[in-house]
Motif scaffolding. Structure first.
Motif, mmCIF file in Angstrom:
data_model
loop_
_atom_site.group_PDB
_atom_site.id
_atom_site.type_symbol
_atom_site.label_atom_id
_atom_site.label_comp_id
_atom_site.label_asym_id
_atom_site.label_seq_id
_atom_site.Cartn_x
_atom_site.Cartn_y
_atom_site.Cartn_z
ATOM 1 N N LYS A 94 0.522 -0.995 -0.072
ATOM 2 C CA LYS A 94 0.146 -0.387 0.147
ATOM 3 C C LYS A 94 0.569 1.609 -0.226
ATOM 4 O O LYS A 94 0.724 1.783 0.476
ATOM 5 C CB LYS A 94 -0.999 0.644 1.506
ATOM 6 N N VAL A 95 2.227 1.303 -0.855
ATOM 7 C CA VAL A 95 2.486 2.426 -0.833
ATOM 8 C C VAL A 95 2.250 3.825 -1.015
ATOM 9 O O VAL A 95 2.552 4.872 -0.740
ATOM 10 C CB VAL A 95 3.919 2.120 -2.785
ATOM 11 N N LYS A 96 0.919 3.450 -2.332
ATOM 12 C CA LYS A 96 0.400 4.811 -2.554
ATOM 13 C C LYS A 96 -0.479 5.381 -1.436
ATOM 14 O O LYS A 96 -0.697 6.346 -1.538
ATOM 15 C CB LYS A 96 -0.889 3.833 -4.135
ATOM 16 N N ASP A 97 -0.671 4.400 -0.190
ATOM 17 C CA ASP A 97 -1.791 4.962 0.718
ATOM 18 C C ASP A 97 -0.490 6.265 1.190
ATOM 19 O O ASP A 97 -0.872 6.629 2.059
ATOM 20 C CB ASP A 97 -2.745 3.815 1.539
ATOM 21 N N VAL A 98 0.032 5.128 1.360
ATOM 22 C CA VAL A 98 1.668 6.356 2.332
ATOM 23 C C VAL A 98 2.064 7.802 1.664
ATOM 24 O O VAL A 98 1.796 8.026 2.758
ATOM 25 C CB VAL A 98 3.053 4.948 2.466
ATOM 26 N N ILE A 99 2.453 8.396 0.201
ATOM 27 C CA ILE A 99 2.261 8.898 -0.065
ATOM 28 C C ILE A 99 0.926 10.198 -0.348
ATOM 29 O O ILE A 99 1.367 10.781 0.572
ATOM 30 C CB ILE A 99 2.509 8.330 -1.767
ATOM 31 N N ASN A 100 -0.390 9.443 -0.415
ATOM 32 C CA ASN A 100 -1.211 9.729 0.154
ATOM 33 C C ASN A 100 -1.947 10.762 1.150
ATOM 34 O O ASN A 100 -1.883 12.120 1.460
ATOM 35 C CB ASN A 100 -2.620 9.464 -0.601
#
Length: 593
Positions: A94-100
């Motif tokens: 869930k890298v995208k969730d970390v970035i967001n």
């Protein structure tokens, strides 16, 4: 917000608010203030605090008596909480969730730390299942990949991915300085270089399973010929006809002699497309990797089992894209390997990039920089030596050419603020605000800001404007910019790269040139294409470069370097001219071997 946030995200949000406070330090605060920080109800705040206390993340001592503040004591630093969070999210992919989350809620310091931890948590990884090894690379790159359509590619990071997904008819080998077979295994000229015939390999498969035929070659080049906004269009416009002689023989008819033609079609923009290709579909190439997933923030590449050459040794490449992470040094080729517990040594690879950062003055717009004295003022103002000394970073040497080997042997010019002031006085400048455009990638913004600051010393007003890659083919910059800060990273085929810069109507140079300069360039390029001698062609390109400098069309600034960190159990590391790695050649040596 309450329903979608994880408990650890609330803890991270809380620790971010007090990021400068040490562990075991008593912080006086009320539960209502905590509710405000967490943007949640008082009831949910109390529930979260109790949960964090149970996990030994913090202590909470309620204030006694009306109006007395409570005490909050953290047991973990922000970095420790962030490490737990990043590890959990990367494990769940869930890298995208970390970035967001980080960009929406964290402070600048917190954001920087999250990106640092993300890069450490990604990298090469090995999984063992049923005694079988599966290896993958996970990367976070500091920009958005706007297209995987070879025809529309603008950025070198996009070009790098194109080379992993597609193939061209031939490829250029810079070590041997000659063309090598790829989809075509032989090619021959006729009529003194006006006709070129290519013999195609048989049984080459697209990722869709269809076999390559001459029909796909004809489709690709007819599509290129009908896409005038493509960077490569100007270089192939002399194709008069693409003739299919058989399923595996294709012939190109040119309007004039061009011995350089096979080199032109080795460009990544001439990557071969399936004859049913539609840009709205998932990419369908013949390369070593196929695109398994692709959206605005994520690309997943998987090794293509039926690749006509050697199958890639790595099984999967996961790439997350995030333009906000430009604040972290360029990590397109970053291979931190902390994800693998290993005692192997760290290796740092430094590579000087071919090409340079430069300023080009817009000669197609009626603007103040048409004044020769104003251009001389700007050239003296923007002193590469001073810039490198004050800004440092990946700026490693003064440029006087696109080619570092030419710059090294060039005399250092004497630029000065005093000369800049004198030329400004002699110019017709009357206080107008000059518009400087730049690509907001890597160190572009920092360099543009430095130029603006320098201009203030002599009374020049400059406004800096970021450019999106999409603006180039639409020629949106031409009508607005007075001068532009570009970075041109040359491919391994420097002749082809320079030819593209000088001939393409959508390059970083030609769209801003006056007609008389274009005429000079075209005369030199006519000789260039008719010559079979490498040295003669090379001299033609250097003459064009010198002509551009002498006519104050452009001002070279500096050459850059790319740095790659990795560990010694990452094998097969080969670097292209962009300083990036060829994914298909790398592999990870397991620790148990």
């Amino acid at each position: 917000m309450e329903k979608i946030m994880k408990k650890i995200e609330y803890l991270l949000l809380l620790r971010n608010e007090f990021i400068m406070r040490k562990n075991n330090e008593e912080i006086k605060v009320t539960s209502k203030e905590l509710s405000s920080i967490l943007s949640t109800s008082d009831r949910n705040t109390i529930y979260l605090i109790k949960n964090f206390m149970f996990m030994n993340y913090l202590k909470w001592i309620p204030g006694k008596g009306r109006g007395n503040r409570s005490s909050l004591i953290f047991s973990l630093t922000f970095t420790e909480v962030a490490s737990l969070y990043v590890k959990e999210m990367v494990t769940e992919n869930k890298v995208k969730d970390v970035i967001n989350f980080a960009n929406s809620y964290l402070s600048e310091d917190g954001l920087h730390e999250i990106y640092r931890l993300l890069h450490q948590s990604l990298g090469p990884q090995i999984e063992i299942k049923d005694s079988e090894l599966t290896s993958r690379i996970k990367l976070l790159i500091p920009q958005e990949i706007s297209t995987l359509d070879p025809i529309n590619v603008q950025l070198y990071s996009e070009a790098h991915l194109i080379s992993q997904i597609y193939n061209t008819l031939v490829i250029f080998d810079e070590k041997q300085e000659k063309l090598l077979p790829s989809l075509a295994y032989d090619w021959q000229p006729k009529e003194g270089g006006k006709k070129w015939t290519f013999l195609l390999r048989k049984s080459v498969q697209f990722h869709s399973g269809d076999f390559l035929t001459s029909k796909d070659i004809a489709f690709t080049f007819n599509k290129l010929l009908n896409t005038p906004c493509s960077t490569i269009h100007s270089l192939i416009k002399d194709i008069k006809e693409v003739e299919i002689l058989s399923d595996h023989i294709i012939r190109f008819h040119l309007t004039e002699v061009n011995y350089f033609f096979p080199r032109v079609i080795s460009s990544f923009q001439c990557a071969i497309l399936h004859h049913l290709y539609d840009h709205r579909d998932k990419p369908n190439g013949t390369g070593p990797f196929f695109v398994k997933k692709h959206d605005q923030q994520f690309i997943q590449l998987e090794a293509f089992q039926f690749y006509f050459q050697e199958r890639a040794l790595i099984d999967q490449v996961d790439i997350w894209m995030d333009k906000f992470s430009q604040q972290i040094p360029n990590n397109m080729s970053q291979l931190e390997t902390t994800a693998i517990e290993s005692k192997t040594e760290d290796i740092t690879h430094h590579q000087q990039l071919l090409g340079s950062r430069f300023l080009i003055f817009n000669s197609v717009k009626k603007c103040p920089v048409l004044d020769k004295n104003l251009r001389l003022s700007l050239i003296n103002l923007v002193n590469p030596t001073t810039m490198i000394k004050e800004l440092g970073g990946n700026r490693i040497s003064i440029a006087n050419s696109f080619l570092p080997k030419i710059s090294v042997n060039s005399k250092t010019k004497n630029f000065s603020i005093e000369r800049a002031k004198n030329f400004l006085k002699e110019s017709n400048y009357s206080g107008e605000t000059l518009q400087l455009f730049y690509f907001h990638l890597n160190e572009g913004h920092e360099t543009a800001s430095w130029i603006k600051k320098q201009a203030e010393y002599i009374g020049l007003s400059i406004n800096i404007n970021p450019i999106s890659p999409e603006a180039i083919p639409k020629l949106q910059v031409n009508s607005h910019a007075d001068f532009i800060l570009f970075s041109s990273i040359l491919s391994k085929d420097t002749e082809l790269s320079l030819l593209t810069l000088f001939e393409s109507e959508f390059s970083f140079i030609r769209p801003y040139l006056p007609k008389e300069v274009k005429k000079y360039i075209d005369n030199q390029l006519r000789f260039f294409k008719r010559s079979e001698d490498t040295n003669e062609r090379y001299q033609s390109l250097l003459k064009i470069e010198s002509y551009l400098k002498e006519n104050l069309v452009l001002h070279f600034l500096y050459h850059s370097t790319n740095t790659l960190n990795y560990q010694s159990h990452v094998k097969g590391m080969e670097f292209n001219s962009y300083g990036l790695i060829d994914f298909k050649k790398i592999w990870i040596q397991p620790d148990f071997l």
